[in-house]
Design an enzyme around this catalytic site. Sequence first.
Site, PDB file in Angstrom:
ATOM      1  N   THR A 294      78.022  53.100  34.760  1.00  0.00           N
ATOM      2  CA  THR A 294      78.736  52.194  33.851  1.00  0.00           C
ATOM      3  C   THR A 294      77.988  50.870  33.681  1.00  0.00           C
ATOM      4  O   THR A 294      78.554  49.807  33.919  1.00  0.00           O
ATOM      5  CB  THR A 294      80.157  51.894  34.382  1.00  0.00           C
ATOM      6  N   ASP A 410      73.203  42.761  59.230  1.00  0.00           N
ATOM      7  CA  ASP A 410      73.385  42.935  57.792  1.00  0.00           C
ATOM      8  C   ASP A 410      74.488  43.941  57.549  1.00  0.00           C
ATOM      9  O   ASP A 410      74.283  45.140  57.728  1.00  0.00           O
ATOM     10  CB  ASP A 410      72.072  43.429  57.167  1.00  0.00           C
ATOM     11  N   GLU A 448      77.687  46.996  48.472  1.00  0.00           N
ATOM     12  CA  GLU A 448      76.533  46.165  48.090  1.00  0.00           C
ATOM     13  C   GLU A 448      75.236  46.901  48.319  1.00  0.00           C
ATOM     14  O   GLU A 448      74.272  46.757  47.568  1.00  0.00           O
ATOM     15  CB  GLU A 448      76.532  44.867  48.907  1.00  0.00           C
ATOM     16  N   GLU A 457      80.405  45.098  39.547  1.00  0.00           N
ATOM     17  CA  GLU A 457      81.528  45.604  38.743  1.00  0.00           C
ATOM     18  C   GLU A 457      82.587  44.523  38.563  1.00  0.00           C
ATOM     19  O   GLU A 457      83.185  44.388  37.496  1.00  0.00           O
ATOM     20  CB  GLU A 457      82.131  46.850  39.401  1.00  0.00           C
ATOM     21  N   ASP A 477      75.694  36.855  53.386  1.00  0.00           N
ATOM     22  CA  ASP A 477      75.109  38.111  53.868  1.00  0.00           C
ATOM     23  C   ASP A 477      74.070  37.828  54.967  1.00  0.00           C
ATOM     24  O   ASP A 477      73.279  36.905  54.833  1.00  0.00           O
ATOM     25  CB  ASP A 477      74.425  38.789  52.667  1.00  0.00           C
TER      26      ASP A 477
HETATM   27 ZN   LIG Z   1      73.254  42.847  53.242  1.00  0.00          ZN
END
Ligand SMILES: [Zn+2]
Length: 663
Positions: A294, A410, A448, A457, A477
């Site tokens: 999309t 992470d 992610e 989105e 992050d």
């Molecule tokens: Zn990350």
Amino acid sequence: MTPSGPMSIDDGSDVNTSRSYLASPARRSNCSTSRVTLLVIVTSALTLTAGLLLGRFAIPRDDDDESGVFLPGAPERLMESGDSDVAQKILDGIEAGKIEENLRLITAKPHIAGRQADFELVDLLKARFQEYGLQVQVTPYDVLLSYPSDTVPNSVRLLDGDREVIYDAVADESDLSEQPGVVRAFHAYSPAGLVEAPLVFAGYGRVEDFDWLRSQNINVTGHVVIVKYGKMFRGDKVDIAHANGALGVIMYADPAEYTGMGSGDTRVYPDTWWLPPDGVQRGTIFTGDGDPLTPGYPANNLAYRPNEADVKLPKIPSHPIGYGAAEKIMKHLGGMEVPGDSDWQGGMNITYRTGPGFLNTSWRIQLNVTSHNQRAKAENVIGIIKGEIEPDRYVLLGNHRDAWIYGALDPSTGTAAMLEIARVMGKLVQTGEWKPRRSIMFCSWGAEEYALAGSTEWVEQYVATLRERAVAYINMDTAVVGNDTLRLGAVPLMHKVAYEAAKKVENPNPAERAAGRTSVYDTWLHIEPWKDDNGQSKGVPRIDDLGSGSDFAPLLQKVGIPALDLWYSFDPALYNVQWFALYHTEYEVFDIYKSQFDRDFKCLQAVARVSAEVTRSLADSLLLPLGLSDYSQGLHDILHTLDNDYGAVLRKNLLNFGLELSS
Ligand SMILES: [Zn+2]
Ligand SMILES: *[C@@H]1O[C@H](CO)[C@@H](O)[C@H](O)[C@H]1NC(C)=O
Ligand SMILES: *[C@@H]1O[C@H](CO)[C@@H](O)[C@H](O)[C@H]1NC(C)=O
Ligand SMILES: *[C@@H]1O[C@H](CO)[C@@H](O)[C@H](O)[C@H]1NC(C)=O
Ligand SMILES: *[C@@H]1O[C@H](CO)[C@@H](O)[C@H](O)[C@H]1NC(C)=O
Ligand SMILES: *[C@@H]1O[C@H](CO)[C@@H](O)[C@H](O)[C@H]1NC(C)=O
């Protein structure tokens, strides 16, 4: 400010009649001079009145009680920045121990996007935000993700001339791969496919590496290539290999860059933070943004979805292995030795050769990728503290929630810190000690790791609202990869607010405090003094430009929201690496974070405090603390860089490329 004619006319019903009358083309041609004169008089009178009113109320007068107040009669607190005591209360409130508890909890299980453990974390975040008194919204999207097969794992095998298996890389896979929920090594969105061909070593897989192979008459068409991680995004390596005719890609992390061998340290995980031979970096190889099905639109029930075959997904199979396995395969490579003094060399105990093919020319590499793409749910969890005075202005603080495996660095360091900020801010609001001026949104993005799906989105769904209302975005992050200093990427507009926040936060390192560098800012400036192109000190610590590798990218690039990304980092003089070596491997676990990165969670606490103070300042200041002159200087610098790097080429090829540099 000059009130325009139609605006003032709109207010009087008599005049309104003339407006509709005037608007009628049939009558306009018959319009008499006296009517026009009347209209001019009425309009002038109204404009004069409006001007007088503006003069009376909007321009401050010395003899006025409401001197300097734009809106007469409005409560004074509307015209002030928030309570400055709140800043210290927030900083003091953020506890290292609480962040540690959060990290332990979030990393208890592997939690790849779109699977049960991720949904459980959605519930956890929702419950926490509610407990802290935040309003919660969960925004689900139906996106195309990718997973390895549960029955036939991806494989890399060395075959002899009779197609007997001489070596199978599975033998050197980590034992952790057998643990429930640990996704086996794979490259997300790789097409499935079985390839058997001679192997070519293609360095880092850059355009220039393939050019060099060509210059040596090594033709990779119809071959499988093996490339090193590093220098660029892994997805681009696959695209470039495909463009050069390769049938498949194998990727590995070379010990020259992922171990401490350069400094003579041969220890690896779990004794240090260096990569062991069986650690494998997972990751996406899709080079687009967001849900592949999309593009440009939110992946909801109404979305039009083309066939997968019509979407620009990677074209050839690709698979990552550890350097233990790579060594056992590459030691058999034939062909020429790679240039001695070049980055084609690496740290494995072999003679690096290019191929094509093996020393025994009948041997082949067999790559069987069995992964599949699958639609799954990616949810964002948004926790909201509603602003008191400007509720429709949003300060966003966010991080993704999904991890390839345990995700101890992470992204979970960021999530653990974000939850603690939400707790402290939420409590101050609940007890009535704080009413932030603007709204604060804590955003836990989904999926992610799959091309920034969740945040992309969301941005595609709310782009119009965000463009009007979002003030700034702070990305958390991977908030700690070392204990040396704070580091930042940010748009110039946000440099000032970051510096001011870092000055308020206590230095987590006792040795630095003893040396007189009491704040996070002091060490940052000491280690990273920023010099301009002429080598002149700017007197502030260096801040990088933002790239595209995390959720700030859609917010900044698709909406234009000023963005900032921050983390605590290692000393590059001590560790000659781009990023932490265990990145995206099965060994990114809680225990290694605690033992090797941040024993007492003081670094993560410091990052949480800087983020919280940036957020508070953006939410509470009467005037947004965004540096307009930094912005202008930043644009100027970028223009300068563009001219330095590409000016000649652009002037030669573009008709309208004229750079006007004033200095
Ligand atoms: Zn990350
Ligand atoms: C190549 O490998 C085959 C086994 O697959 C072996 O029979 C043959 O002797 C090898 N050739 C050389 C030159 O080593
Ligand atoms: C490379 O190999 C392919 C397939 O064998 C062939 O079609 C192509 O012409 C070759 N390219 C060059 C530059 O030799
Ligand atoms: C490197 O390989 C050679 C030959 O296989 C071996 O003799 C040597 O011990 C290896 N060195 C290390 C450090 O493993
Ligand atoms: C390759 O994978 C497919 C499943 O996609 C499997 O059926 C087949 O047996 C595998 N072939 C080999 C040689 O591993
Ligand atoms: C920083 O990390 C390194 C490597 O883990 C460690 O040796 C050092 O003691 C740490 N420094 C502080 C102040 O914690």
